[in-house]
Design a protein around this motif. Structure first.
Motif, PDB file in Angstrom:
ATOM      1  N   PRO A  88       0.803  -1.230   0.000  1.00  0.00           N
ATOM      2  CA  PRO A  88       0.000   0.000   0.000  1.00  0.00           C
ATOM      3  C   PRO A  88       0.832   1.275   0.000  1.00  0.00           C
ATOM      4  O   PRO A  88       0.327   2.334  -0.349  1.00  0.00           O
ATOM      5  CB  PRO A  88      -0.846  -0.116   1.264  1.00  0.00           C
ATOM      6  CG  PRO A  88      -0.126  -1.058   2.138  1.00  0.00           C
ATOM      7  CD  PRO A  88       0.616  -1.994   1.229  1.00  0.00           C
ATOM      8  N   GLU A  90       3.023   1.957  -2.082  1.00  0.00           N
ATOM      9  CA  GLU A  90       3.083   2.366  -3.489  1.00  0.00           C
ATOM     10  C   GLU A  90       1.912   3.289  -3.806  1.00  0.00           C
ATOM     11  O   GLU A  90       2.068   4.307  -4.472  1.00  0.00           O
ATOM     12  CB  GLU A  90       3.034   1.139  -4.411  1.00  0.00           C
ATOM     13  CG  GLU A  90       4.168   0.174  -4.223  1.00  0.00           C
ATOM     14  CD  GLU A  90       5.373   0.498  -5.074  1.00  0.00           C
ATOM     15  OE1 GLU A  90       5.248   1.285  -6.026  1.00  0.00           O
ATOM     16  OE2 GLU A  90       6.449  -0.031  -4.771  1.00  0.00           O
ATOM     17  N   ASN A  91       0.705   2.930  -3.323  1.00  0.00           N
ATOM     18  CA  ASN A  91      -0.472   3.761  -3.552  1.00  0.00           C
ATOM     19  C   ASN A  91      -0.329   5.118  -2.872  1.00  0.00           C
ATOM     20  O   ASN A  91      -0.614   6.155  -3.461  1.00  0.00           O
ATOM     21  CB  ASN A  91      -1.739   3.074  -3.016  1.00  0.00           C
ATOM     22  CG  ASN A  91      -1.978   1.738  -3.664  1.00  0.00           C
ATOM     23  OD1 ASN A  91      -1.645   0.719  -3.094  1.00  0.00           O
ATOM     24  ND2 ASN A  91      -2.536   1.738  -4.852  1.00  0.00           N
ATOM     25  N   CYS A  95      -0.122   8.820  -4.639  1.00  0.00           N
ATOM     26  CA  CYS A  95      -1.078   9.890  -4.289  1.00  0.00           C
ATOM     27  C   CYS A  95      -0.338  11.164  -3.896  1.00  0.00           C
ATOM     28  O   CYS A  95      -0.675  12.254  -4.362  1.00  0.00           O
ATOM     29  CB  CYS A  95      -1.985   9.452  -3.145  1.00  0.00           C
ATOM     30  SG  CYS A  95      -3.172   8.175  -3.580  1.00  0.00           S
ATOM     31  N   LEU A 136      -6.577   2.205   2.781  1.00  0.00           N
ATOM     32  CA  LEU A 136      -5.349   1.518   2.384  1.00  0.00           C
ATOM     33  C   LEU A 136      -5.068   0.321   3.287  1.00  0.00           C
ATOM     34  O   LEU A 136      -4.745  -0.770   2.815  1.00  0.00           O
ATOM     35  CB  LEU A 136      -4.154   2.475   2.420  1.00  0.00           C
ATOM     36  CG  LEU A 136      -4.006   3.416   1.237  1.00  0.00           C
ATOM     37  CD1 LEU A 136      -2.875   4.409   1.489  1.00  0.00           C
ATOM     38  CD2 LEU A 136      -3.767   2.654  -0.040  1.00  0.00           C
ATOM     39  N   SER A 139      -7.439  -2.544   2.721  1.00  0.00           N
ATOM     40  CA  SER A 139      -7.238  -3.221   1.438  1.00  0.00           C
ATOM     41  C   SER A 139      -6.215  -4.347   1.551  1.00  0.00           C
ATOM     42  O   SER A 139      -6.122  -5.196   0.663  1.00  0.00           O
ATOM     43  CB  SER A 139      -6.800  -2.217   0.370  1.00  0.00           C
ATOM     44  OG  SER A 139      -5.463  -1.792   0.586  1.00  0.00           O
ATOM     45  N   ARG A 143      -5.705  -7.707  -1.067  1.00  0.00           N
ATOM     46  CA  ARG A 143      -4.601  -7.586  -2.031  1.00  0.00           C
ATOM     47  C   ARG A 143      -4.024  -8.937  -2.471  1.00  0.00           C
ATOM     48  O   ARG A 143      -3.835  -9.155  -3.672  1.00  0.00           O
ATOM     49  CB  ARG A 143      -3.503  -6.682  -1.482  1.00  0.00           C
ATOM     50  CG  ARG A 143      -3.879  -5.222  -1.503  1.00  0.00           C
ATOM     51  CD  ARG A 143      -2.880  -4.368  -0.730  1.00  0.00           C
ATOM     52  NE  ARG A 143      -3.304  -2.990  -0.701  1.00  0.00           N
ATOM     53  CZ  ARG A 143      -2.874  -2.060  -1.546  1.00  0.00           C
ATOM     54  NH1 ARG A 143      -1.991  -2.358  -2.459  1.00  0.00           N
ATOM     55  NH2 ARG A 143      -3.323  -0.832  -1.456  1.00  0.00           N
ATOM     56  N   ARG A 156      -6.075  -3.850  -9.409  1.00  0.00           N
ATOM     57  CA  ARG A 156      -6.664  -2.512  -9.285  1.00  0.00           C
ATOM     58  C   ARG A 156      -5.916  -1.692  -8.242  1.00  0.00           C
ATOM     59  O   ARG A 156      -6.159  -0.504  -8.100  1.00  0.00           O
ATOM     60  CB  ARG A 156      -8.148  -2.589  -8.953  1.00  0.00           C
ATOM     61  CG  ARG A 156      -8.449  -3.154  -7.592  1.00  0.00           C
ATOM     62  CD  ARG A 156      -9.978  -3.287  -7.391  1.00  0.00           C
ATOM     63  NE  ARG A 156     -10.297  -3.796  -6.080  1.00  0.00           N
ATOM     64  CZ  ARG A 156     -10.718  -3.049  -5.081  1.00  0.00           C
ATOM     65  NH1 ARG A 156     -10.893  -1.745  -5.256  1.00  0.00           N
ATOM     66  NH2 ARG A 156     -10.993  -3.578  -3.912  1.00  0.00           N
ATOM     67  N   TYR A 157      -5.033  -2.316  -7.510  1.00  0.00           N
ATOM     68  CA  TYR A 157      -4.275  -1.598  -6.491  1.00  0.00           C
ATOM     69  C   TYR A 157      -3.053  -1.007  -7.113  1.00  0.00           C
ATOM     70  O   TYR A 157      -2.314  -0.302  -6.665  1.00  0.00           O
ATOM     71  CB  TYR A 157      -3.909  -2.524  -5.334  1.00  0.00           C
ATOM     72  CG  TYR A 157      -5.129  -3.116  -4.666  1.00  0.00           C
ATOM     73  CD1 TYR A 157      -5.933  -2.330  -3.874  1.00  0.00           C
ATOM     74  CD2 TYR A 157      -5.484  -4.435  -4.861  1.00  0.00           C
ATOM     75  CE1 TYR A 157      -7.056  -2.845  -3.256  1.00  0.00           C
ATOM     76  CE2 TYR A 157      -6.601  -4.965  -4.251  1.00  0.00           C
ATOM     77  CZ  TYR A 157      -7.394  -4.170  -3.456  1.00  0.00           C
ATOM     78  OH  TYR A 157      -8.508  -4.686  -2.863  1.00  0.00           O
TER      79      TYR A 157
END
Length: 157
Positions: A88, A90-91, A95, A136, A139, A143, A156-157
């Motif tokens: 997470p 990475e997300n 952002c 996050l 999720s 994952r 989708r992540y």
């Protein structure tokens, strides 16, 4: 601080200098002093060095250099191997990068000082946005299933 190391590695390769020794030299001479400089980062004491599992980054000698330089980072035991869908951070990093770039573009600014102030503002907003952080974290349970369904491909992540 989310330093785009993939760009650094790409540049090193384009210069014909992709070895792990040269990478550590660049870290020691440029990246680590930058991360420790209060004029370059919001808070040098809270910097976490994010990396991927490229050989030059996951090499024991590179991790030793970071530890000896008192740079916090996720070591090989804590970093999901070649699986951004499982990571997470990475997300979150994407952002932060997008929000900082969007604000810099909107403000038509390129100065390091302005970028630092925008970055501080974005980090402050994220720290107060418990919904995004909870999303996050929540999720994490789905994952691995998404990676399995995608047979290791993009999720989708």
């Amino acid at each position: 601080l989310f330093l785009p190391l993939c760009r650094l590695c790409g540049w090193l390769k384009s210069q014909g200098k992709a070895g792990t020794e040269y990478f550590r030299q660049v870290l020691a001479e440029n990246v680590i002093p930058f991360l420790k400089n209060p004029d370059c980062v919001v808070d040098p004491e809270s910097v976490v060095f994010l990396r991927d599992r490229a050989p030059c980054m996951s090499a024991l000698a590179t991790q030793t250099l970071l530890k000896d330089s008192n740079i916090d980072f996720l070591d090989n035991t804590m970093w999901p191997g070649n699986s951004p869908g499982l990571n997470p951070t990475e997300n979150l990093g994407a952002c932060i990068k997008e929000w900082v770039e969007r604000r810099m573009f909107a403000d038509k600014t390129e100065s390091l000082w302005d970028m630092k102030e925008i970055f501080k503002s974005v980090i402050s907003e994220i720290q107060n946005d418990t919904t995004m952080l909870q999303t996050l974290l929540r999720s994490m349970r789905s994952r691995p299933d998404a990676v399995i369904v995608a047979k290791g491909g993009p999720t989708r992540y």
